[in-house]
Design an enzyme around this catalytic site. Structure first.
Site, PDB file in Angstrom:
ATOM      1  N   ASP A  13     -86.813   3.332  79.887  1.00 23.59           N
ATOM      2  CA  ASP A  13     -86.660   2.831  78.601  1.00 23.59           C
ATOM      3  C   ASP A  13     -87.574   2.057  77.794  1.00 23.59           C
ATOM      4  OD1 ASP A  13     -84.157   3.944  78.933  1.00 23.59           O
ATOM      5  OD2 ASP A  13     -83.211   2.281  79.626  1.00 23.59           O
ATOM      6  N   LYS A  16     -90.945   5.651  76.005  1.00 21.53           N
ATOM      7  CA  LYS A  16     -91.799   6.914  76.419  1.00 21.53           C
ATOM      8  C   LYS A  16     -91.430   8.036  75.460  1.00 21.53           C
ATOM      9  CE  LYS A  16     -89.630   7.155  80.206  1.00 21.53           C
ATOM     10  NZ  LYS A  16     -88.925   5.661  80.278  1.00 21.53           N
ATOM     11  N   GLY A  40     -82.924   9.222  78.590  1.00 19.67           N
ATOM     12  CA  GLY A  40     -82.735   9.306  77.183  1.00 19.67           C
ATOM     13  C   GLY A  40     -83.957   8.719  76.456  1.00 19.67           C
ATOM     14  N   HIS A  41     -84.626   9.629  75.815  1.00 18.34           N
ATOM     15  CA  HIS A  41     -85.797   9.342  75.291  1.00 18.34           C
ATOM     16  C   HIS A  41     -85.602   9.348  73.574  1.00 18.34           C
ATOM     17  CE1 HIS A  41     -88.169  10.757  79.007  1.00 18.34           C
ATOM     18  NE2 HIS A  41     -87.393   9.696  79.140  1.00 18.34           N
ATOM     19  N   GLN A 224     -87.797   7.972  83.300  1.00 20.91           N
ATOM     20  CA  GLN A 224     -87.361   6.706  84.201  1.00 20.91           C
ATOM     21  C   GLN A 224     -88.713   6.018  84.202  1.00 20.91           C
ATOM     22  OE1 GLN A 224     -85.934   9.975  86.001  1.00 20.91           O
ATOM     23  NE2 GLN A 224     -84.753   9.504  84.438  1.00 20.91           N
TER      24      GLN A 224
HETATM   25  P1  GDP Z   1     -87.506   5.795  76.861  1.00 25.25           P
HETATM   26  O1  GDP Z   1     -86.480   6.187  77.623  1.00 25.25           O
HETATM   27  O2  GDP Z   1     -88.605   5.290  77.392  1.00 25.25           O
HETATM   28  O3  GDP Z   1     -88.059   6.766  75.884  1.00 25.25           O
HETATM   29  O4  GDP Z   1     -87.151   4.599  75.865  1.00 25.25           O
HETATM   30  P2  GDP Z   1     -85.626   4.834  75.005  1.00 25.25           P
HETATM   31  O5  GDP Z   1     -85.537   5.482  73.962  1.00 25.25           O
HETATM   32  O6  GDP Z   1     -84.527   4.665  76.307  1.00 25.25           O
HETATM   33  O7  GDP Z   1     -85.685   3.050  74.543  1.00 25.25           O
HETATM   34  C1  GDP Z   1     -86.651   2.499  73.964  1.00 25.25           C
HETATM   35  C2  GDP Z   1     -85.974   1.937  72.464  1.00 25.25           C
HETATM   36  O8  GDP Z   1     -86.788   1.184  71.999  1.00 25.25           O
HETATM   37  C3  GDP Z   1     -85.560   3.082  71.543  1.00 25.25           C
HETATM   38  O9  GDP Z   1     -84.452   2.820  70.818  1.00 25.25           O
HETATM   39  C4  GDP Z   1     -86.839   3.450  70.582  1.00 25.25           C
HETATM   40  O10 GDP Z   1     -86.446   3.949  69.348  1.00 25.25           O
HETATM   41  C5  GDP Z   1     -87.068   1.710  70.560  1.00 25.25           C
HETATM   42  N1  GDP Z   1     -88.552   1.447  70.404  1.00 25.25           N
HETATM   43  C6  GDP Z   1     -89.471   2.182  70.760  1.00 25.25           C
HETATM   44  N2  GDP Z   1     -90.764   1.384  70.651  1.00 25.25           N
HETATM   45  C7  GDP Z   1     -90.371   0.429  69.756  1.00 25.25           C
HETATM   46  C8  GDP Z   1     -91.193  -0.837  69.381  1.00 25.25           C
HETATM   47  O11 GDP Z   1     -92.332  -0.909  69.362  1.00 25.25           O
HETATM   48  N3  GDP Z   1     -90.427  -1.845  68.618  1.00 25.25           N
HETATM   49  C9  GDP Z   1     -89.021  -1.531  68.504  1.00 25.25           C
HETATM   50  N4  GDP Z   1     -88.305  -2.521  68.078  1.00 25.25           N
HETATM   51  N5  GDP Z   1     -88.110  -0.639  69.082  1.00 25.25           N
HETATM   52  C10 GDP Z   1     -88.961   0.355  69.656  1.00 25.25           C
HETATM   53  P1  IMO Z   2     -85.439   7.028  80.829  1.00 24.35           P
HETATM   54  O1  IMO Z   2     -86.222   8.196  80.935  1.00 24.35           O
HETATM   55  C1  IMO Z   2     -83.528   3.542  82.386  1.00 24.35           C
HETATM   56  C2  IMO Z   2     -81.341   4.350  86.262  1.00 24.35           C
HETATM   57  C3  IMO Z   2     -79.809   4.062  86.355  1.00 24.35           C
HETATM   58  C4  IMO Z   2     -79.685   3.524  87.883  1.00 24.35           C
HETATM   59  C5  IMO Z   2     -80.749   4.424  88.519  1.00 24.35           C
HETATM   60  C6  IMO Z   2     -80.286   5.478  89.385  1.00 24.35           C
HETATM   61  O2  IMO Z   2     -84.560   6.940  79.593  1.00 24.35           O
HETATM   62  O3  IMO Z   2     -86.138   5.798  80.631  1.00 24.35           O
HETATM   63  P2  IMO Z   2     -79.602   8.049  88.429  1.00 24.35           P
HETATM   64  O4  IMO Z   2     -78.598   8.443  87.391  1.00 24.35           O
HETATM   65  O5  IMO Z   2     -80.951   8.627  88.033  1.00 24.35           O
HETATM   66  O6  IMO Z   2     -78.897   8.467  89.746  1.00 24.35           O
HETATM   67  O7  IMO Z   2     -79.547   6.577  88.314  1.00 24.35           O
HETATM   68  O8  IMO Z   2     -81.439   4.695  87.452  1.00 24.35           O
HETATM   69  N1  IMO Z   2     -81.769   5.106  85.227  1.00 24.35           N
HETATM   70  C7  IMO Z   2     -82.427   4.862  84.268  1.00 24.35           C
HETATM   71  N2  IMO Z   2     -82.748   3.699  83.736  1.00 24.35           N
HETATM   72  N3  IMO Z   2     -83.848   4.619  81.974  1.00 24.35           N
HETATM   73  C8  IMO Z   2     -83.691   5.918  82.596  1.00 24.35           C
HETATM   74  O9  IMO Z   2     -84.467   7.208  82.057  1.00 24.35           O
HETATM   75  C9  IMO Z   2     -82.987   5.948  83.724  1.00 24.35           C
HETATM   76  N4  IMO Z   2     -82.635   7.041  84.283  1.00 24.35           N
HETATM   77  C10 IMO Z   2     -81.835   6.558  85.616  1.00 24.35           C
HETATM   78  O10 IMO Z   2     -79.543   3.079  85.511  1.00 24.35           O
HETATM   79  O11 IMO Z   2     -80.099   2.225  87.902  1.00 24.35           O
HETATM   80 MG    MG Z   3     -84.491   5.816  77.966  1.00 29.10          MG
END
Ligand code: GDP
Ligand code: IMO
Ligand code: MG
Length: 423
Positions: A13, A16, A40-41, A224
């Protein structure tokens, strides 16, 4: 031509999805190399937020090719939902999304096994996303899994039934009642296979090799984060795949000679979902502020994310393992109101200072902090590096000096446009 790798350097999170979407114009092909619907991207443009789980984050750029690599595990139900959402937006993903024949399929019983195994672990649970990731990779390594190529085999149903009955036996051993949930899940799954079958299944290793030979630019998208890597995370509180740069080579079938840049995504603070060590976790008002202002709730499960200060010991470890050439720093805009920003620069373990990550998960890790002045200014409107406050530039410089890696991209908001490139 080279293949660049983009991955997370913390516990996932990091942002990415947003950064992949932003840099996609520089590439011809975006290829996901591991993970599955546990990811979840999120990305945002034109005021709309999109969340992708299995599909590469380059998909919104119609002219770019997207590949789901052999290292990914695909749940046809999630895939079908994602495709439907893209089609509703007017995209035609069958044109520019290709799937490795070797990618494994998540079955409905994998999800149930995930739930059963987590329940059995009780207090020691991993806190998995319950998407069936662990059980699917387990079947892969046990050499009993189902792959995308099996969908086209004459005996697919036989293979499916064989694995299904094994899973049912296991679920019964776990005393897990699947009588109500499985029939409905299975009906959805079987129907969703039709969507998957509409896509061209490829030998992605050949296709990528040919693309690279032809001078095309490829970006490998990780899921991840490094600290959740099966080998190098705090085992067993990890995911079941190799999230690190090396995973791009096995997850896509690439020759390491093609390696180009490794872009590591770092959130300006840390978050973690699920169980496991988190040395800089904050249980106070500051942690709550990070969660609220940063909207730190899982993009896949909606769970509140644990929040804490930036951990430079863990970051240095992640940079080393991945050979990161460029850092993309995200979400510093979330800390705009803070007077002081702490960064962890060492650990104290059993009374001794260390700059290394402990292997065990029982060690009590005490973070040693260096306080840095906050910038106390909204940076979300800044569109150039020069426009950023000096205090924030000093913070960037501090991280660069500590790690020895350049921060080439600074993200100051979730939108595509809220991105500063330093070169
Ligand atoms: P990922 O799994 O690495 O793709 O990240 P996620 O999408 O799960 O979580 C990142 C969250 O931060 C999402 O809600 C993005 O829209 C948000 N986000 C990404 N870059 C920025 C930033 O520079 N500032 C803020 N405030 N939010 C951001
Ligand atoms: P993105 O790509 C954050 C965490 C779960 C748990 C551990 C194992 O959005 O960054 P799993 O379901 O893979 O067996 O869970 O890894 N986890 C993540 N945490 N972002 C993710 O993906 C994750 N994918 C798995 O919360 O601790
Ligand atoms: Mg994510």
């Amino acid at each position: 031509m080279k293949i660049d790798i983009l991955l997370g350097l913390q516990w996932g999170d990091e942002g990415k999805g947003k950064i992949v979407d932003v840099v996609t114009p520089d590439y011809d092909v975006i290829a996901r190399f591991q993970g599955g619907p546990n990811a979840g991207h999120s990305l945002e443009f034109n005021g709309i937020r999109h969340v992708l789980h299995i599909i590469p984050s380059g998909i919104f750029h119609r002219e770019k090719t997207n590949i789901i690599g052999n290292g990914v595990v695909i749940d046809p139900i999630t895939f079908d939902e994602e495709i439907k959402a893209l089609v509703a937006m007017g995209l035609t993903p069958t044109d520019n999304l290709f799937i490795s024949k070797k990618a494994h399929l998540i079955m409905p019983t994998h999800r149930l096994l995930d739930a059963a195994q987590e329940a059995k672990k009780g207090a020691g649970k991993i806190g998995s996303t319950l998407k069936g990731i662990g059980p699917t990779y387990t079947d892969k390594t046990a050499r009993s899994g189902l792959r995308v190529c099996d969908l086209y085999a004459a005996n697919f149903d036989e293979q499916y039934q064989k694995l299904l009955s094994q899973h049912k036996e296991m679920l019964t051993q776990y005393h897990y009642d699947f009588s109500e949930t499985l029939p409905e899940l299975e009906a959805r799954w079987l129907k969703a296979l039709d969507t998957l079958r509409q896509f061209t299944a490829i030998d992605s290793e050949y296709v990528l090799y040919e693309y690279l030979q032809a001078g095309k630019k490829v970006l490998a998208e990780g899921a991840q984060g490094t600290l959740l890597d099966l080998e190098f995370g705090a085992y067993p509180f990890v995911t079941s795949s190799n999230t690190i740069a090396a995973g791009a080579f096995t997850g896509l079938g690439l020759d390491p000679h093609f390696a180009g840049k490794v872009i590591g995504i770092v959130k300006a603070y840390c978050t973690r979902v699920g169980s496991g060590p988190f040395p800089t976790e904050l249980f106070d008002e500051t942690g709550e502020q990070l969660r609220t202002i940063g909207n730190e709730f899982g993009a896949t499960t909606g769970r509140p994310r644990r929040c804490g200060w930036l951990d430079l010991v863990a970051l240095k470890y992640a940079l080393m393992i991945n050979g990161v050439t460029d850092i993309a720093l995200t979400k510093a805009d979330v800390m705009s109101t803070f007077d002081t920003i702490n960064v962890c620069t060492a650990y104290k373990v059993q009374g001794k200072l260390t700059s290394r990550m402990p292997t065990g998960t029982d060690e009590v890790i005490e973070p040693v902090y260096t306080p840095l002045p906050g910038w106390k200014e909204d940076i979300s409107h800044c569109s150039s590096y020069d426009a950023l406050p000096q205090t924030f530039k000093d913070y960037i410089r501090y991280i660069e000096d500590f790690t020895g890696v350049k921060i080439s991209i600074v993200s100051v908001g979730p939108d595509r446009n809220a991105t500063i490139f330093r070169d």
